[in-house]
Design a protein around this motif. Structure first.
Motif, PDB file in Angstrom:
ATOM      1  N   GLU A 100       0.832  -1.212   0.000  1.00  0.00           N
ATOM      2  CA  GLU A 100       0.000   0.000   0.000  1.00  0.00           C
ATOM      3  C   GLU A 100       0.864   1.259   0.000  1.00  0.00           C
ATOM      4  N   LEU A 101       1.922   1.286   0.815  1.00  0.00           N
ATOM      5  CA  LEU A 101       2.830   2.439   0.843  1.00  0.00           C
ATOM      6  C   LEU A 101       3.487   2.615  -0.524  1.00  0.00           C
ATOM      7  N   ILE A 102       3.920   1.525  -1.118  1.00  0.00           N
ATOM      8  CA  ILE A 102       4.575   1.592  -2.429  1.00  0.00           C
ATOM      9  C   ILE A 102       3.617   2.150  -3.478  1.00  0.00           C
ATOM     10  N   SER A 103       2.382   1.666  -3.501  1.00  0.00           N
ATOM     11  CA  SER A 103       1.448   2.111  -4.547  1.00  0.00           C
ATOM     12  C   SER A 103       0.919   3.518  -4.313  1.00  0.00           C
ATOM     13  N   GLU A 127       9.694  15.217  -0.583  1.00  0.00           N
ATOM     14  CA  GLU A 127       9.261  15.796   0.694  1.00  0.00           C
ATOM     15  C   GLU A 127       7.754  15.612   0.862  1.00  0.00           C
ATOM     16  N   GLY A 128       7.297  14.381   0.796  1.00  0.00           N
ATOM     17  CA  GLY A 128       5.872  14.109   0.898  1.00  0.00           C
ATOM     18  C   GLY A 128       5.480  13.748   2.319  1.00  0.00           C
ATOM     19  N   PRO A 129       4.289  13.176   2.469  1.00  0.00           N
ATOM     20  CA  PRO A 129       3.831  12.796   3.806  1.00  0.00           C
ATOM     21  C   PRO A 129       4.740  11.739   4.447  1.00  0.00           C
ATOM     22  N   THR A 130       5.324  10.870   3.610  1.00  0.00           N
ATOM     23  CA  THR A 130       6.349   9.922   4.053  1.00  0.00           C
ATOM     24  C   THR A 130       7.587  10.228   3.218  1.00  0.00           C
ATOM     25  N   PRO A 131       8.549  10.971   3.763  1.00  0.00           N
ATOM     26  CA  PRO A 131       9.698  11.385   2.954  1.00  0.00           C
ATOM     27  C   PRO A 131      10.600  10.210   2.576  1.00  0.00           C
ATOM     28  N   PHE A 132      11.206  10.328   1.388  1.00  0.00           N
ATOM     29  CA  PHE A 132      12.169   9.333   0.923  1.00  0.00           C
ATOM     30  C   PHE A 132      12.992   9.957  -0.185  1.00  0.00           C
ATOM     31  N   ILE A 166       2.305   6.060  -2.030  1.00  0.00           N
ATOM     32  CA  ILE A 166       3.278   7.104  -1.699  1.00  0.00           C
ATOM     33  C   ILE A 166       4.447   7.140  -2.680  1.00  0.00           C
ATOM     34  N   ILE A 167       5.036   5.981  -2.966  1.00  0.00           N
ATOM     35  CA  ILE A 167       6.246   5.940  -3.789  1.00  0.00           C
ATOM     36  C   ILE A 167       5.926   5.995  -5.281  1.00  0.00           C
ATOM     37  N   ALA A 168       5.036   5.117  -5.753  1.00  0.00           N
ATOM     38  CA  ALA A 168       4.766   4.988  -7.196  1.00  0.00           C
ATOM     39  C   ALA A 168       4.406   6.305  -7.882  1.00  0.00           C
ATOM     40  N   PRO A 169       3.568   7.155  -7.301  1.00  0.00           N
ATOM     41  CA  PRO A 169       3.231   8.408  -8.002  1.00  0.00           C
ATOM     42  C   PRO A 169       4.405   9.389  -8.126  1.00  0.00           C
ATOM     43  N   CYS A 170       5.475   9.171  -7.363  1.00  0.00           N
ATOM     44  CA  CYS A 170       6.584  10.139  -7.318  1.00  0.00           C
ATOM     45  C   CYS A 170       7.825   9.705  -8.081  1.00  0.00           C
ATOM     46  N   VAL A 171       7.849   8.484  -8.598  1.00  0.00           N
ATOM     47  CA  VAL A 171       9.068   7.983  -9.244  1.00  0.00           C
ATOM     48  C   VAL A 171       8.768   7.538 -10.675  1.00  0.00           C
ATOM     49  N   PRO A 172       9.764   7.643 -11.575  1.00  0.00           N
ATOM     50  CA  PRO A 172       9.547   7.275 -12.977  1.00  0.00           C
ATOM     51  C   PRO A 172       9.916   5.829 -13.298  1.00  0.00           C
ATOM     52  N   PHE A 173       9.735   4.921 -12.344  1.00  0.00           N
ATOM     53  CA  PHE A 173      10.057   3.523 -12.605  1.00  0.00           C
ATOM     54  C   PHE A 173       8.966   2.627 -12.030  1.00  0.00           C
ATOM     55  N   ASP A 174       8.975   1.372 -12.466  1.00  0.00           N
ATOM     56  CA  ASP A 174       7.959   0.398 -12.080  1.00  0.00           C
ATOM     57  C   ASP A 174       8.203  -0.074 -10.647  1.00  0.00           C
ATOM     58  N   THR A 175       7.278   0.226  -9.772  1.00  0.00           N
ATOM     59  CA  THR A 175       7.416  -0.177  -8.365  1.00  0.00           C
ATOM     60  C   THR A 175       6.642  -1.455  -8.052  1.00  0.00           C
ATOM     61  N   SER A 176       6.048  -2.083  -9.075  1.00  0.00           N
ATOM     62  CA  SER A 176       5.280  -3.300  -8.821  1.00  0.00           C
ATOM     63  C   SER A 176       6.175  -4.534  -8.707  1.00  0.00           C
ATOM     64  N   GLN A 177       7.449  -4.388  -9.044  1.00  0.00           N
ATOM     65  CA  GLN A 177       8.373  -5.520  -8.959  1.00  0.00           C
ATOM     66  C   GLN A 177       8.767  -5.803  -7.506  1.00  0.00           C
ATOM     67  N   PHE A 232      17.358   3.434   5.771  1.00  0.00           N
ATOM     68  CA  PHE A 232      17.513   2.112   5.188  1.00  0.00           C
ATOM     69  C   PHE A 232      17.187   2.193   3.717  1.00  0.00           C
ATOM     70  N   ALA A 233      17.800   1.300   2.936  1.00  0.00           N
ATOM     71  CA  ALA A 233      17.692   1.345   1.476  1.00  0.00           C
ATOM     72  C   ALA A 233      16.950   0.126   0.965  1.00  0.00           C
ATOM     73  N   VAL A 234      16.197   0.341  -0.107  1.00  0.00           N
ATOM     74  CA  VAL A 234      15.448  -0.736  -0.744  1.00  0.00           C
ATOM     75  C   VAL A 234      15.789  -0.720  -2.231  1.00  0.00           C
ATOM     76  N   ASP A 235      16.089  -1.906  -2.768  1.00  0.00           N
ATOM     77  CA  ASP A 235      16.461  -2.068  -4.172  1.00  0.00           C
ATOM     78  C   ASP A 235      15.208  -2.394  -4.988  1.00  0.00           C
ATOM     79  N   PHE A 236      14.910  -1.545  -5.968  1.00  0.00           N
ATOM     80  CA  PHE A 236      13.795  -1.779  -6.887  1.00  0.00           C
ATOM     81  C   PHE A 236      14.339  -2.078  -8.282  1.00  0.00           C
TER      82      PHE A 236
END
Length: 135
Positions: free
Chosen positions: A13-16, A86-91, A18-29, A41-45
């Motif tokens: 849910e966070l990925i779809s 700088e969104g509601p959940t920054p990353f 918060i993250i997905a609308p802000c990045v130009p890559f596929d976050t469904s992987q 902490f870092a996450v590899d997509f």
């Protein structure tokens, strides 16, 4: 602003939402945890890295890293171009640089002469950057 407490907070849910609308890559992987650092902490997509700060100090560190990388863009070296969201959940996110990555076990094996420590007044400890000299 919601700072994530642990990597387990990175839910589909966070990925779809918060993250997905802000990045130009596929976050469904599938994503893989890369490191659990002092401030974030870092996450590899796949071809991209997403980093989440653990606290306000970690967020300041991500902002500082973005400024440093933007200032050295003119140098003849490959540099990540982190973008802080700088969104509601920054990353922050950036595209991986081609080549070999410095993993935590390799980083731990470096001697002190291989590191440059950059101090910031907002951090409890200096940031260490590995420096490699070509002959």
């Amino acid at each position: 602003m919601k700072i994530l407490k642990s990597i387990s907070d990175v839910t589909p849910e966070l990925i779809s939402k918060i993250i997905a609308p802000c990045v130009p890559f596929d976050t469904s992987q599938e994503h893989v945890v890369l490191s659990n650092g002092y401030d974030n902490f870092a996450v590899d997509f796949g071809a991209h890295i997403v980093r989440f700060p653990k606290d306000e100090e970690g967020l300041e560190g991500l902002r500082f890293e973005q400024k440093i990388c933007n200032r050295i863009l003119g140098l003849p070296l490959q540099t990540p171009r982190p973008i802080v969201i700088e969104g509601p959940t920054p990353f922050s996110w950036h595209r991986k640089i081609p080549g070999v990555w410095l993993t935590s076990d390799l980083y731990g094996a470096l001697d002190d002469l291989s590191l440059i420590h950059i101090s910031e007044p907002t951090r409890r400890t200096p940031i260490s950057y590995a420096v490699f000299c070509l002959k």
